[in-house]
Scaffold this motif. Structure first.
Motif, PDB file in Angstrom:
ATOM      1  N   LEU A  13       0.811  -1.214   0.000  1.00 12.39           N
ATOM      2  CA  LEU A  13       0.000   0.000   0.000  1.00 12.39           C
ATOM      3  C   LEU A  13       0.849   1.272   0.000  1.00 12.39           C
ATOM      4  N   LEU A  14       1.930   1.292   0.772  1.00 10.86           N
ATOM      5  CA  LEU A  14       2.718   2.519   0.908  1.00 10.86           C
ATOM      6  C   LEU A  14       3.228   3.061  -0.433  1.00 10.86           C
ATOM      7  N   PRO A  15       3.803   2.236  -1.310  1.00  8.23           N
ATOM      8  CA  PRO A  15       4.271   2.774  -2.597  1.00  8.23           C
ATOM      9  C   PRO A  15       3.144   3.315  -3.473  1.00  8.23           C
ATOM     10  N   MET A  16       1.922   2.881  -3.202  1.00  9.27           N
ATOM     11  CA  MET A  16       0.798   3.301  -4.029  1.00  9.27           C
ATOM     12  C   MET A  16       0.373   4.744  -3.736  1.00  9.27           C
ATOM     13  N   PHE A  17       0.493   5.184  -2.468  1.00 11.63           N
ATOM     14  CA  PHE A  17      -0.043   6.509  -2.131  1.00 11.63           C
ATOM     15  C   PHE A  17       0.997   7.515  -1.662  1.00 11.63           C
ATOM     16  N   LEU A  18       2.200   7.075  -1.246  1.00 11.62           N
ATOM     17  CA  LEU A  18       3.146   7.989  -0.593  1.00 11.62           C
ATOM     18  C   LEU A  18       3.560   9.150  -1.486  1.00 11.62           C
ATOM     19  N   LYS A  19       3.925   8.850  -2.726  1.00 11.57           N
ATOM     20  CA  LYS A  19       4.385   9.913  -3.627  1.00 11.57           C
ATOM     21  C   LYS A  19       3.288  10.946  -3.856  1.00 11.57           C
ATOM     22  N   ASN A  20       2.066  10.475  -4.074  1.00 13.00           N
ATOM     23  CA  ASN A  20       0.940  11.387  -4.281  1.00 13.00           C
ATOM     24  C   ASN A  20       0.709  12.275  -3.062  1.00 13.00           C
ATOM     25  N   ILE A  49      -5.466   7.888  -0.121  1.00 16.13           N
ATOM     26  CA  ILE A  49      -5.448   6.429  -0.243  1.00 16.13           C
ATOM     27  C   ILE A  49      -6.676   5.941  -1.002  1.00 16.13           C
ATOM     28  N   ALA A  50      -7.829   6.507  -0.692  1.00 10.08           N
ATOM     29  CA  ALA A  50      -9.057   6.105  -1.384  1.00 10.08           C
ATOM     30  C   ALA A  50      -8.946   6.363  -2.882  1.00 10.08           C
ATOM     31  N   GLY A  51      -8.285   7.444  -3.249  1.00 11.79           N
ATOM     32  CA  GLY A  51      -8.148   7.786  -4.657  1.00 11.79           C
ATOM     33  C   GLY A  51      -7.299   6.797  -5.433  1.00 11.79           C
ATOM     34  N   VAL A  52      -6.214   6.302  -4.810  1.00  8.96           N
ATOM     35  CA  VAL A  52      -5.330   5.380  -5.537  1.00  8.96           C
ATOM     36  C   VAL A  52      -5.799   3.931  -5.450  1.00  8.96           C
ATOM     37  N   ILE A  53      -6.525   3.604  -4.388  1.00  7.28           N
ATOM     38  CA  ILE A  53      -6.924   2.201  -4.197  1.00  7.28           C
ATOM     39  C   ILE A  53      -8.160   1.862  -5.026  1.00  7.28           C
ATOM     40  N   ARG A  54      -8.900   2.893  -5.396  1.00 12.48           N
ATOM     41  CA  ARG A  54     -10.163   2.668  -6.112  1.00 12.48           C
ATOM     42  C   ARG A  54      -9.960   1.909  -7.420  1.00 12.48           C
TER      43      ARG A  54
END
Length: 313
Positions: free
Chosen positions: A105-112, A291-296
């Protein structure tokens, strides 16, 4: 009595050592000791039993520490009110994440997140659920991401997503020919598990219709790595279950051995959790939205009928 004195008391209560508490509070040990002594003199009580090693709280000291946590928390809320009024999203934010979630999960949202909120100083630490609950309760974390429900009155839970379980079944396994499997197909004696302390392990055990005490373990595995479980499965030692997001990074030859569950699909609820005092809510909300934005787009299973293994008895 000052807020600073109460913070020093909390530091000593946590570290059970004046020198270490002073170091963590960025003051000299004599300064910290003097301030605590002044507070004890003012209250005419002894907060710490200095004759014990490590230093321990007296009975009245335990009550003082509980009240000090509330007072310090409320004092910090005043800065929160000012920040929210100004629309300011920044400052230090301490985030805990459990090991079975952090690597994917961390690489998915951290940069954003850091790009959108450059004034937030994120301090992220990997830790198990038990430690997260302890640190949230004691005020050493601002929020965390963990599998829920936790059923803790001190902690609020905001579900982020539901992550399905996926079975990794090697070619020579009894279930390898099945395109889809069910929870009833699982045999705990046949499932490779993470080491004790991982909530994902607990979810798998609850999913299987068998108690951990009845499990016939031919070997003890002390590993927190899904990669290790996959390798052991390939050696003919069983099968394993993986969280869906973890499977997205696997090599194609490994992905060929993945089997999905029929509905209702077993899944874990992953939530953003924080203390009921609700400090730094503007950052918590910003984190949740990011997180909700990238996980969707990554998990299209939120509308699928699921069962939560952590809620099963």
């Amino acid at each position: 009595m000052t807020i600073t004195q109460l913070k020093y008391v909390l530091a000593v209560a946590e570290h059970q050592n004046f020198t270490l508490a002073a170091e963590k509070s960025f003051v000299t040990q004599p300064t910290l000791s003097m301030q605590i002594q002044k507070l004890e003199d003012e209250l005419d009580i002894q907060i710490f039993d200095r004759s014990k090693k490590p230093i321990r709280l007296t009975e009245v000291g335990k009550k003082i520490v509980e009240q000090a946590r509330s007072v310090v928390s409320e004092s910090e809320r005043m800065q929160d009110i000012v920040d929210q009024q100004k629309g300011f999203i920044g400052g230090e934010f301490r985030l805990g994440m459990i090991p079975t979630i952090m690597p994917t999960l961390l690489p998915m949202f951290l940069k954003n997140f850091i790009k959108k909120y450059p004034k937030v100083q994120l301090k992220i630490e990997e830790m198990n659920t038990e430690t997260i609950i302890e640190k949230l309760t004691e005020g050493h974390l601002d929020a965390a991401i963990a599998a829920t429900p936790l059923k803790n009155d001190q902690i609020k839970e905001r579900p982020l997503y539901y992550e399905p379980f996926v079975a990794y079944i090697p070619q020579n396994h009894r279930l390898s020919k099945e395109k889809m499997i069910t929870a009833d197909d699982l045999d705990l004696n046949d499932v490779l598990l993470l080491q004790d302390g991982h909530c994902f392990r607990d979810g798998v055990i609850n999913l299987c219709k068998m108690k951990q005490a009845d499990r016939n373990e031919h070997f003890q595995l002390q590993s927190g790595s899904f990669e290790t479980l996959i390798q052991l499965a390939d050696e003919g030692l069983g099968m394993t279950l993986l969280p869906y997001l973890h499977t997205q990074n696997l090599q194609e030859d490994v992905r060929q051995n993945l089997h999905h569950f029929t509905e209702p699909s077993p899944a874990r609820e992953v939530s953003l959790i924080y203390h009921k005092s609700e400090l730094k809510m503007q950052i918590i909300e910003a984190l949740r939205e990011t997180i909700a934005g990238v996980i969707r787009g990554a998990i299209a299973f939120t509308d699928v009928d699921i069962i939560s293994p952590l809620q099963k008895k």
